[in-house]
Design a protein around this motif. Structure first.
Motif, PDB file in Angstrom:
ATOM      1  N   PRO A  98      35.137  39.056  44.499  1.00 19.86           N
ATOM      2  CA  PRO A  98      36.507  38.957  43.978  1.00 19.86           C
ATOM      3  C   PRO A  98      36.671  37.834  42.952  1.00 19.86           C
ATOM      4  N   HIS A  99      37.405  38.153  41.902  1.00 16.14           N
ATOM      5  CA  HIS A  99      37.684  37.169  40.854  1.00 16.14           C
ATOM      6  C   HIS A  99      39.166  37.143  40.493  1.00 16.14           C
ATOM      7  N   VAL A 100      39.948  38.059  41.045  1.00 19.13           N
ATOM      8  CA  VAL A 100      41.401  38.062  40.866  1.00 19.13           C
ATOM      9  C   VAL A 100      42.007  37.643  42.200  1.00 19.13           C
ATOM     10  N   THR A 101      42.686  36.506  42.216  1.00 19.24           N
ATOM     11  CA  THR A 101      43.109  35.897  43.482  1.00 19.24           C
ATOM     12  C   THR A 101      44.612  35.698  43.614  1.00 19.24           C
ATOM     13  N   GLU A 102      45.381  35.945  42.561  1.00 15.92           N
ATOM     14  CA  GLU A 102      46.808  35.626  42.579  1.00 15.92           C
ATOM     15  C   GLU A 102      47.647  36.870  42.850  1.00 15.92           C
ATOM     16  N   LEU A 103      48.188  36.972  44.054  1.00 18.77           N
ATOM     17  CA  LEU A 103      49.049  38.104  44.397  1.00 18.77           C
ATOM     18  C   LEU A 103      50.305  38.124  43.533  1.00 18.77           C
ATOM     19  N   ALA A 104      50.759  36.962  43.079  1.00 15.97           N
ATOM     20  CA  ALA A 104      51.978  36.886  42.277  1.00 15.97           C
ATOM     21  C   ALA A 104      51.853  37.667  40.968  1.00 15.97           C
ATOM     22  N   TRP A 105      50.637  37.846  40.460  1.00 13.98           N
ATOM     23  CA  TRP A 105      50.453  38.607  39.220  1.00 13.98           C
ATOM     24  C   TRP A 105      50.873  40.064  39.393  1.00 13.98           C
ATOM     25  N   PHE A 106      50.972  40.515  40.643  1.00 11.67           N
ATOM     26  CA  PHE A 106      51.301  41.908  40.944  1.00 11.67           C
ATOM     27  C   PHE A 106      52.742  42.057  41.442  1.00 11.67           C
ATOM     28  N   ASP A 107      53.603  41.089  41.152  1.00  8.94           N
ATOM     29  CA  ASP A 107      54.976  41.107  41.661  1.00  8.94           C
ATOM     30  C   ASP A 107      55.769  42.324  41.207  1.00  8.94           C
ATOM     31  N   HIS A 108      55.362  42.960  40.123  1.00 10.84           N
ATOM     32  CA  HIS A 108      56.078  44.143  39.629  1.00 10.84           C
ATOM     33  C   HIS A 108      55.602  45.430  40.309  1.00 10.84           C
TER      34      HIS A 108
END
Length: 346
Positions: free
Chosen positions: A222-232
């Motif tokens: 895994p290299h994408v760790t920020e759930l906030a990037w998917f808030d939409h």
């Protein structure tokens, strides 16, 4: 076995023949993949665990064996043998290469050996397009798609989205290599895409500006760790399986193609299982969605993680074989089976 059973002829089918047999048939192949998923959900397939051949001196590389058997009106057995050597990309050649062997259902004899990287890319793309269609029916039709990783699989997914009726206002592109990102953008323009094409400089920018995010990378962890990037709450086609941190999986609605296959080999869903000790984060399989047996929450990102089933390779490979045979273009190998009489030649 019937006394009428006979040993089939053996043919070798090139990648060029496979490509020609499948090109322009995106809708037909996607319908075939859907039918195969339905058969798998109904227990009409045999799809054992994949076997991974790994190398101590080449830890990032592997060769995978995917045996399978497909039932129905045209049963067929077989195996795909596919290599994944990520370092190939730096040398300017594709990461994956593969062959598919088709076995006669009645006798077990192989009747075809086919170049299969195109079959593999095709069934992966058809699976992604099928999932995108069904998983957005309660969410509204997306208008922005983003491609994270821009190799062969990304190209085929774009082709299959376009070939099954999708159109977008904007296509985002992101890759660790600016050269590859620009090359994919040029490909999109040559393909006739009318959407606005934007190269995104960061992963965050791509994800936040996309309603559908396609992960088609060679990432091993895994290299994408920020759930906030998917808030939409986008639809995430997590084709490469190892891009998302388990925390993102746990914060999303998750659809897999097959639970037992996906939860292995340190995929992102497998890491989520290891972290929690349970599988409660799995909401449904794609066959369950197709059969109307899934109630999927819409208040969070929706992640589709397809491990890739060998039965899909068999279905697409058999279709390509039939097309080549119908054209009279099979290249058969005379006397491939040297001793075809049980008690020797008379």
């Amino acid at each position: 076995m019937s006394e009428m059973a006979r040993i089939p002829s053996f043919a070798v089918i090139s990648g060029a023949q496979v490509r020609d047999a499948l090109t322009g048939r995106e809708k037909q192949v996607t319908e075939l993949v859907e039918a195969t998923y339905r058969m798998h959900g109904a227990g009409m397939t045999v799809n054992p665990p994949s076997y991974f051949l790994r190398f101590p001196d080449r830890p990032s590389s592997r060769i995978i064996a995917l045996p399978a058997a497909l039932g129905g009106r045209r049963p067929v057995d077989g195996i795909k043998w596919i290599s994944s050597f990520p370092e190939n990309v730096a040398a300017g050649i594709p990461r994956a290469s593969a062959v598919l062997v088709l076995n006669d259902h009645a006798t077990g004899y192989p009747f075809a050996c086919m170049e299969s990287s195109i079959i593999s890319a095709t069934r992966t793309a058809a699976s992604a397009a099928l999932a995108a269609d069904w998983l957005t029916r309660d969410r509204g039709r997306p208008t922005r798609v983003g491609f994270f990783g821009v190799g062969l699989i990304a190209r085929y997914i774009h082709t299959y989205l376009a070939g099954t009726g999708w159109s977008f206002d904007e296509i985002g592109v992101h890759d660790l290599s600016a050269e590859h990102a620009n090359g994919f953008s040029d490909y999109l323009r040559r393909s006739g895409a009318t959407a606005r094409i934007t190269v995104r400089e960061s992963a965050e920018d791509l994800i936040r500006t996309s309603d559908v995010v396609v992960f088609a990378t060679v990432a091993g962890r895994p290299h994408v760790t920020e759930l906030a990037w998917f808030d939409h709450n986008p639809l995430v086609l997590h084709v490469s399986l190892r891009d998302l941190a388990p925390e993102i999986i746990l914060g999303s609605t998750n659809v897999l193609d097959d639970v037992e296959h996906c939860l292995k080999a340190d995929t992102s869903p497998h890491l989520a299982e290891q972290l929690t000790g349970n599988r409660d984060f799995v909401h449904a399989t794609l066959p369950e969605v197709l059969d109307g047996k899934a109630d999927l929450p819409t208040d969070r990102p929706l992640v589709f993680s397809p491990f890739g089933l060998g039965v899909l390779d068999l279905a697409v490979g058999l279709h390509a074989y039939d097309e080549v045979r119908a054209e009279g273009a099979l290249v058969e190998v005379p006397d491939f089976f040297a001793d075809v009489h049980r008690y020797g030649n008379a």
